[in-house]
Design a protein around this motif. Sequence first.
Motif, PDB file in Angstrom:
ATOM      1  N   THR A   1       0.819  -1.213   0.000  1.00 50.85           N
ATOM      2  CA  THR A   1       0.000   0.000   0.000  1.00 50.85           C
ATOM      3  C   THR A   1       0.854   1.265   0.000  1.00 50.85           C
ATOM      4  N   GLU A   2       2.176   1.109  -0.078  1.00 49.95           N
ATOM      5  CA  GLU A   2       3.073   2.268  -0.075  1.00 49.95           C
ATOM      6  C   GLU A   2       3.389   2.711  -1.502  1.00 49.95           C
TER       7      GLU A   2
ATOM      8  N   TRP B   1      -3.485  10.427  -6.572  1.00 51.38           N
ATOM      9  CA  TRP B   1      -4.160   9.318  -5.899  1.00 51.38           C
ATOM     10  C   TRP B   1      -5.654   9.544  -6.068  1.00 51.38           C
TER      11      TRP B   1
ATOM     12  N   PHE C   1       0.559   6.519   1.513  1.00 53.13           N
ATOM     13  CA  PHE C   1       0.045   5.189   1.852  1.00 53.13           C
ATOM     14  C   PHE C   1      -1.445   5.121   1.513  1.00 53.13           C
ATOM     15  N   ALA C   2      -1.793   4.139   0.702  1.00 51.69           N
ATOM     16  CA  ALA C   2      -3.186   3.974   0.273  1.00 51.69           C
ATOM     17  C   ALA C   2      -3.964   3.219   1.342  1.00 51.69           C
ATOM     18  N   GLU C   3      -4.753   3.937   2.106  1.00 50.36           N
ATOM     19  CA  GLU C   3      -5.497   3.331   3.205  1.00 50.36           C
ATOM     20  C   GLU C   3      -6.863   2.822   2.759  1.00 50.36           C
ATOM     21  N   THR C   4      -7.288   3.219   1.587  1.00 50.50           N
ATOM     22  CA  THR C   4      -8.566   2.768   1.030  1.00 50.50           C
ATOM     23  C   THR C   4      -8.332   2.344  -0.412  1.00 50.50           C
ATOM     24  N   PRO C   5      -9.248   1.603  -1.021  1.00 48.95           N
ATOM     25  CA  PRO C   5      -9.081   1.218  -2.430  1.00 48.95           C
ATOM     26  C   PRO C   5      -9.051   2.437  -3.346  1.00 48.95           C
TER      27      PRO C   5
ATOM     28  N   LEU D   1      -4.599  -0.042  -6.068  1.00 47.69           N
ATOM     29  CA  LEU D   1      -4.054  -0.392  -4.758  1.00 47.69           C
ATOM     30  C   LEU D   1      -5.168  -0.716  -3.787  1.00 47.69           C
ATOM     31  N   ASN D   2      -4.811  -1.545  -2.809  1.00 48.38           N
ATOM     32  CA  ASN D   2      -5.723  -1.877  -1.733  1.00 48.38           C
ATOM     33  C   ASN D   2      -6.995  -2.513  -2.241  1.00 48.38           C
TER      34      ASN D   2
ATOM     35  N   SER E   1      -4.804  -6.166  -6.234  1.00 49.51           N
ATOM     36  CA  SER E   1      -3.533  -5.434  -6.124  1.00 49.51           C
ATOM     37  C   SER E   1      -2.621  -6.054  -5.089  1.00 49.51           C
TER      38      SER E   1
END
Length: 324
Positions: free
Chosen positions: A182-183, A196, A254-258, A319-320, A324
């Motif tokens: 997720t980074e 993003w 950092f992708a904390e959600t999709p 991501l997420n 992914s």
Amino acid sequence: MITQEDCASCTDERDAGAAFCENCGKALATGAGLAIGKDCPSCGAAGVVGDDGYCGNCGMLAARPRDHVEADAGPVAAAVTDRGLRHHRNEDALWLATRGADVDVVVCDGVSASFDPDIASETAAEATGKVLALAAAELAESIGAAIVASASAVAVLATTGDPRRAASNPACTIVAACVRGTEIGYGWVGDSRAYWVPADGTAVQLTEDDSWAIHAISLGVDPQAAWNDPKAHAITAWMGADAGPVAPRTGTFFAETPGHLVLCSDGLWNYLTEPAAFAGTVRAAVRDTDDLLGAARSLVDFANAAGGSDNITVALVPLNTPDS
């Protein structure tokens, strides 16, 4: 492992995203957007343009192999670069490499006022991509080092090849990213951008343009007045022999959600200057197509339908998400 594809001409293995085989020089199947059987825009004959770009009916050059290039890593990532409708060649370049779920992606935009900007962008994309393959745990620092190394490769172009390069140094902009879990580590020089775009919520422009307008706004000029100025999009940092010391800016997200990481040249974002409009168009492209490559194609089609006044490059990395 870096995704590989075989060259049909010499069977040498190449990294996914490369447009040409370094061993024999032939266009790779996934790199050359022209497939055998494409219609000729010069004489109108159907299905007669070969993969070399020439029409089998009238003999005219219908397109160059770099006019439309696609890189497809399935559900992990995809990228497309296209000449657009107004430029006589594609001066953008891209690099996309995957190792499992890890992704390295680079988008470069040649400075049209320089000599051989297409060579500059291709050199920068390839040099950066090859260094990113060795990226250490500190992604942003690794990206910064890769960009500095590729800037040296672009600067050398002024002293090699065509002597006209010395008078008008080949130059380009760059944005690059590494995705590890997720980074997202990213870095840039110029006005190619990274965003993003979450599945829901507010989009984030990760990069800040190195442009006259942004510089003026930082000095207190009214934003609307700055963007309306004819100098607004003039870049204040680039890669080339006349650029001076290159100091890329870098960051980590950092992708904390999709959502999707999107890298693009100004051939796309110039039609979508507000993050909300950009995000809405990206989400629609992802929603309305069956795969990432289709979504990237859709975004290129959007820019061409809006005027296609510049070369267009876009890369998508989810991501997420389950894939992914």
